[in-house]
Design a protein around this motif. Sequence first.
Motif, PDB file in Angstrom:
ATOM      1  N   ASP A 111      -0.158 -34.814 -62.335  1.00  0.00           N
ATOM      2  CA  ASP A 111       1.366 -35.070 -61.624  1.00  0.00           C
ATOM      3  C   ASP A 111       1.685 -36.114 -62.825  1.00  0.00           C
ATOM      4  N   GLY A 112       1.038 -36.414 -63.747  1.00  0.00           N
ATOM      5  CA  GLY A 112       1.579 -37.248 -64.767  1.00  0.00           C
ATOM      6  C   GLY A 112       2.079 -38.810 -64.245  1.00  0.00           C
ATOM      7  N   ARG A 113       3.352 -39.092 -64.769  1.00  0.00           N
ATOM      8  CA  ARG A 113       3.745 -40.121 -64.646  1.00  0.00           C
ATOM      9  C   ARG A 113       4.046 -40.689 -63.214  1.00  0.00           C
ATOM     10  N   LYS A 114       4.325 -39.647 -62.296  1.00  0.00           N
ATOM     11  CA  LYS A 114       4.528 -39.706 -60.908  1.00  0.00           C
ATOM     12  C   LYS A 114       3.369 -40.706 -60.342  1.00  0.00           C
ATOM     13  N   VAL A 115       2.301 -40.426 -60.711  1.00  0.00           N
ATOM     14  CA  VAL A 115       1.082 -40.847 -60.107  1.00  0.00           C
ATOM     15  C   VAL A 115       0.543 -42.125 -60.900  1.00  0.00           C
ATOM     16  N   LEU A 116       0.464 -41.589 -62.144  1.00  0.00           N
ATOM     17  CA  LEU A 116      -0.018 -42.797 -63.348  1.00  0.00           C
ATOM     18  C   LEU A 116       0.872 -44.071 -63.458  1.00  0.00           C
TER      19      LEU A 116
END
Length: 305
Positions: free
Chosen positions: A177-182
């Motif tokens: 989920d990339g930047r949404k989670v990280l």
Amino acid sequence: MIELIVSDMDGTLLNEKMKVSEINAKAIKEAMKQGIHFMVATGRGFTEAKPLLEEVDINCSFITLNGAQVYNEEGHVIQNIGIGKKTVHEIVSEIKKRGLYCEMTTSDGIYSDNKAKRIESVASLLYETNPDTTYKMAVVLAAARLEIMNINYVEDYEQLVHDESIEILKIITFSDDGRKVLGPLSEELEKSGNLAITASFVNNIEINNINAQKGIALEEAAKKLNIPLENIMTLGDNFNDVSMLKVAGYSFAMENAEEEVKTYAKYRTTSNNNHGVAHAIKLALDDNLASAKAPEVIKSTKQKN
């Protein structure tokens, strides 16, 4: 006058096949023949990075793990900057609380607590960087790559936290989920004030000691070589390259670089799949850098290392 060239690996020196192209290798060797030093600066560990340079017969020094370790041309460690064990425990707790997978690179090699997740993370990387590869094939390729890499497996990372003989140098965690989670995870970890949080791909964040950064390691290496920073050329594509792009006199962003990362580079080159390192070296050796000059842009007010 350029005396030292320093290149990132993934997304920069390596193409979509995770290889150093013959054209890139030839350009590097030509620069070295002219007396220019060459160094790799990567988020990878030494055992992951060195074989890829050996494949094209290039022997050089390495800044690895984003600056947590530095190796000389003979392959000896000349610097280690680890993360405190209490901090490691807190980082892993925060990662696991979010249901994410992570890996650790230590003074004793790379550690994983889940082989299936390890293969999955490598497969996702291969799939994202090589559009001609199906995910199923990426999984097969990832499994094959892992067979030749020295990966250690543990049931619980607390084993490493309590092992006084092992220093933990970098933690990397992944999310499709990339930047949404990280992004929120990064913000939480940055509150400590003693960590450098960067990324080498959109699906990961890399966690180091605040003093383990490519730019800091490069400055130290330059002092030992007696090379002024203005005579150094750096190439990169992602946020873990920003610190070295900022300190070098000649900084190149790849065509495939993150847009914000490009704002920190003085010059542009072609993509990693179009031999961008070789293109930049040729421009430099031919004294034709004006054609690669980056457009004037407004730097982001949020500094990333």
